[in-house]
Design a protein around this motif. Sequence first.
Motif, PDB file in Angstrom:
ATOM      1  N   ASN A   1       0.815  -1.218   0.000  1.00 44.61           N
ATOM      2  CA  ASN A   1       0.000   0.000   0.000  1.00 44.61           C
ATOM      3  C   ASN A   1       0.848   1.267   0.000  1.00 44.61           C
ATOM      4  OD1 ASN A   1      -2.353  -1.517   0.020  1.00 44.61           O
ATOM      5  ND2 ASN A   1      -2.463  -1.547   2.274  1.00 44.61           N
ATOM      6  N   ASP A   2       2.014   1.188   0.603  1.00 44.55           N
ATOM      7  CA  ASP A   2       2.855   2.392   0.680  1.00 44.55           C
ATOM      8  C   ASP A   2       3.916   2.436  -0.415  1.00 44.55           C
ATOM      9  OD1 ASP A   2       4.475   0.375   1.587  1.00 44.55           O
ATOM     10  OD2 ASP A   2       4.745   1.177   3.603  1.00 44.55           O
ATOM     11  N   GLY A   3       3.967   1.402  -1.259  1.00 47.35           N
ATOM     12  CA  GLY A   3       4.858   1.417  -2.406  1.00 47.35           C
ATOM     13  C   GLY A   3       6.328   1.225  -2.089  1.00 47.35           C
ATOM     14  N   ASP A   4       6.657   0.750  -0.874  1.00 46.55           N
ATOM     15  CA  ASP A   4       8.082   0.666  -0.537  1.00 46.55           C
ATOM     16  C   ASP A   4       8.668  -0.738  -0.654  1.00 46.55           C
ATOM     17  OD1 ASP A   4       7.053  -0.622   1.680  1.00 46.55           O
ATOM     18  OD2 ASP A   4       7.735   0.875   3.130  1.00 46.55           O
ATOM     19  N   TYR A   5       7.880  -1.719  -1.090  1.00 48.68           N
ATOM     20  CA  TYR A   5       8.357  -3.091  -1.228  1.00 48.68           C
ATOM     21  C   TYR A   5       8.907  -3.648   0.098  1.00 48.68           C
ATOM     22  CZ  TYR A   5       7.810  -2.845  -6.287  1.00 48.68           C
ATOM     23  OH  TYR A   5       7.285  -2.734  -7.570  1.00 48.68           O
ATOM     24  N   SER A   6       8.283  -3.262   1.176  1.00 48.87           N
ATOM     25  CA  SER A   6       8.682  -3.753   2.493  1.00 48.87           C
ATOM     26  C   SER A   6       7.446  -3.894   3.353  1.00 48.87           C
ATOM     27  CB  SER A   6       9.672  -2.778   3.158  1.00 48.87           C
ATOM     28  OG  SER A   6      10.048  -3.245   4.434  1.00 48.87           O
ATOM     29  N   SER A   7       7.331  -5.046   4.000  1.00 48.13           N
ATOM     30  CA  SER A   7       6.184  -5.305   4.872  1.00 48.13           C
ATOM     31  C   SER A   7       6.618  -5.112   6.321  1.00 48.13           C
ATOM     32  CB  SER A   7       5.678  -6.730   4.652  1.00 48.13           C
ATOM     33  OG  SER A   7       4.624  -7.027   5.540  1.00 48.13           O
TER      34      SER A   7
ATOM     35  N   PRO B   1      14.340  -2.614   4.162  1.00 45.60           N
ATOM     36  CA  PRO B   1      13.462  -1.467   3.924  1.00 45.60           C
ATOM     37  C   PRO B   1      12.909  -1.292   2.525  1.00 45.60           C
ATOM     38  CG  PRO B   1      15.729  -0.759   3.909  1.00 45.60           C
ATOM     39  CD  PRO B   1      15.749  -2.222   4.233  1.00 45.60           C
ATOM     40  N   GLY B   2      13.390  -2.073   1.532  1.00 45.37           N
ATOM     41  CA  GLY B   2      12.893  -1.857   0.180  1.00 45.37           C
ATOM     42  C   GLY B   2      13.274  -0.476  -0.314  1.00 45.37           C
ATOM     43  N   ARG B   3      12.268   0.277  -0.793  1.00 44.21           N
ATOM     44  CA  ARG B   3      12.554   1.582  -1.399  1.00 44.21           C
ATOM     45  C   ARG B   3      12.525   2.740  -0.404  1.00 44.21           C
ATOM     46  NH1 ARG B   3       9.309   1.379  -7.244  1.00 44.21           N
ATOM     47  NH2 ARG B   3      10.475  -0.409  -8.128  1.00 44.21           N
ATOM     48  N   THR B   4      12.213   2.490   0.839  1.00 46.54           N
ATOM     49  CA  THR B   4      12.309   3.557   1.838  1.00 46.54           C
ATOM     50  C   THR B   4      13.710   3.522   2.445  1.00 46.54           C
ATOM     51  OG1 THR B   4      11.202   4.617   3.703  1.00 46.54           O
ATOM     52  CG2 THR B   4      11.451   2.241   3.821  1.00 46.54           C
ATOM     53  N   ASP B   5      13.958   4.365   3.441  1.00 49.59           N
ATOM     54  CA  ASP B   5      15.299   4.441   4.016  1.00 49.59           C
ATOM     55  C   ASP B   5      15.324   3.824   5.408  1.00 49.59           C
ATOM     56  OD1 ASP B   5      15.195   6.862   6.172  1.00 49.59           O
ATOM     57  OD2 ASP B   5      13.869   7.271   4.486  1.00 49.59           O
ATOM     58  N   PHE B   6      16.527   3.533   5.875  1.00 51.97           N
ATOM     59  CA  PHE B   6      16.685   2.857   7.164  1.00 51.97           C
ATOM     60  C   PHE B   6      16.254   3.730   8.340  1.00 51.97           C
ATOM     61  CE2 PHE B   6      19.762   0.094   4.815  1.00 51.97           C
ATOM     62  CZ  PHE B   6      19.194  -1.123   5.144  1.00 51.97           C
ATOM     63  N   VAL B   7      16.516   5.025   8.282  1.00 49.18           N
ATOM     64  CA  VAL B   7      16.143   5.885   9.408  1.00 49.18           C
ATOM     65  C   VAL B   7      14.634   5.875   9.593  1.00 49.18           C
ATOM     66  CG1 VAL B   7      16.178   8.225  10.333  1.00 49.18           C
ATOM     67  CG2 VAL B   7      18.169   7.351   9.100  1.00 49.18           C
TER      68      VAL B   7
END
Length: 611
Positions: free
Chosen positions: A423-429, A456-462
Motif C-alpha cells: 500500500n505504501d509502495g516501498d516493497y517492504s512489509s 526497507p525496500g525503497r524507503t530508508d533505514f532511518v
Amino acid sequence: MRPQATDPAGTPPATTGRVTTDSPVRPAPRTVLHHGGALRAGRAAPRRRLAALVAAVAALAACTAGTPDAPARTDAIRPSASATAAAATLHPTPPPATVTSGSDAVAAVQASAAVFASSPVVVLADAADVPAQLTAASAAVAVGAPVLLTGADADVAAEIERLGAGAALVVGAADAAALPAEVDAVPLAPGADADAVARATGRTAGADTVVPAGGEAAAVRALTPGDVAVLRSEQAASDDGPSAGTTPSAGTPSAAVLPATASPAPGPAVLGLVAGPQPLAALATLRAAGAGVVDVPGADPRSTSAVVEQVAAAQPVAVVALGDAFGPADRLAARVASARTGTQLPGGGQLVFPAIEGQPGKKYVALYGTPGSSALGVLGEQDVPATLARAEQHAAPYRGLTGDTVVPAVEIIATVASAGPGNDGDYSSERPVEDLRPLVEAAGAAGMTVVLDLQPGRTDFVTQAQRYADLLALPHVGLALDPEWRLAPDQVHLRQIGSVGADEVNATAAWLAQFTRERGLPQKMFVLHQFSLRMITERERIDTSHDELATVVHVDGQGGQAAKAGTWAALRAGAPPVHWGWKNFYDEDQPMLDPVETYQVQPVPDLVTYQ
C-alpha cells in the motif's frame, strides 16, 4: 582557637573563618616554621601576630594546668570555639563531570575546584613527599578542607584565593611561598601522630594508623569524616622523634593551631571515579567533601555489573574522575547518566562488548528469522517459549570454547522485503510493534539480547528504525541494517541486490546514538549485514565513533566453506574498526560449521547467527 587580639574588656572580635583585622597590635614580620623543612621569612603577613600567638600558648597552658595527663586529642584545646565557627561550602551545582589531567598537583587543584566553593582553611603538602601527603589527608578530612600540593606545576596560590582561605596547615616542606600574603601558616610535621594532628586542627583525631608502602591510596580512600584515622607511613611510625609530631615545647610557634572551623554542610551527591594511578591529594579532597570513590575498570562507568550497581546506589549529581583515561567530560557525563539508571544488559554491565583487562568479554549466539514464518529462518519455526529454549540450546556449546560470557540472542526481521510494492509502495512489509513485542519482552526477561533487522525496500533505514522506537527504548534491543534489501527507486527484490551508501548508514547510527543517549540507555548493538563489498558503498566512511553503539559487520555469505572464507577475508580487508559476525545456514552451507569449527574462524566472531 587561633589566638586573637582582644579589646580592653578582654572580648575577642567575632571569628569569620579568616583572621580578624581589627586589632590595635601592629602586624609583625611574617615568619613561617616548618617541621623538617626550611625556615622561610621576610614576607609580611598583616594578620600574623607573635604577641597573640604567645597569648594563645599561655591560654593553652592555663587550660591544662593541674591536669598534666589530660589527653590532647579533643576539642578542649580550643575552649572558646563555638557553633559560629566558619565552614567550607561545597558547590551547590557542581559540573556533571570533571576529568582531572596532568600532574598530581594539578589534579589536586582541579578536584578542589570541582567540589569546594569556598574554604576558610586549606592543607598544603609537598608534591614529592608521600608521608606528608598522608598527614595532610588525615588533617584535611578532619576539618573538611581541600589538600593542595606545592613544588610542582599547579597554580596553588590562585586556588587558595578562589577558596577565600584565611589559614593554611603547612605539612612538612610544603612551600609556604605559595600562600597569598594575608593567609596564616600553621606548621605540622609529616608523619605527625594523632596528638599533634588534634592540636593543629582543633579536631578530635582517631587512632594512629600505619600505612604500608603501596597502600597509601586505599588508606586515604578509607578516611571517614567525623572519625578520621591519622595516617602515618611506616618510616614515620618507626621514627617517633620531634619530626614525627611529638608535643612541642610551650611557647614555641609550632603550637599554633588553625582557626576554629566547622564541617561543611552536605552538598549534592558527588562520586569520585578512579582507574589506574590515584593521586593522594585529590582523593583526600574528595573524602573531605564527603564524596565516595569507586574503582572503574577500563575508565568507563558502564563497564561492569559492580560499577553500574555502585553508581546507581550513589545516584551522583556529579562525578570527579581522576585521570585523563576517562576521556572528555561530556562523554563521561553521558556514561554516568546511563550507569546511574542501574539497568544492565544481558551478560552484565552496560557495554555490548566490554574489553576490560583481566575480565571476560561477551560473545553472542543468535537465532535469525521472524515470528510465525518458518520460511525466513529458524527463529520462526516454533512459538515464543520454544524459540527462547532453542536460542539457549544454540548458545550452550559455545560456552566451553571461550572465556567470554556467551549471551543467547534473537535477531528478528521486523520489516520483511516483499515481492510487491504494498500500500505504501516501498516493497517492504513492516511487522506491527505489537506483533513483535511478546518475543522481544520474553527474550529480555530470559536474559537474552534482541536485534531488530530492517529490510526497507525503497524507503530508508532511518524512517523504518523510527517506527520501532517503542521497542528500541528497551535496554536489551539493538538494530540491524540489511542492505541487500535496500532498493533504489527503480529496483525490485530478487532482480537486483540492494545497497546503501555510507551517508544513510551514518544517519541511522547518529539517530540511534542520540536516541540511546537521551534516554540514558545502555550501549546498543548496531549490525550491518554484508556479503558483497558493493552492498555498502564508501564503507571506509562509516562512522563507528558513537559511544552509545557497538558496530558489527555481519558476514552473510553462504555456500561452500572455501567461498565463505574468501568472503570473510575480502570484507575484512580495509574495513573500519568494527566487531565481526558470522552466519551459519542450515540449508545452504556445504557443510554448516559446528561450534568448534565456527570458533576456529579468525578473528573469532563476536556474533554468530543461525538461519
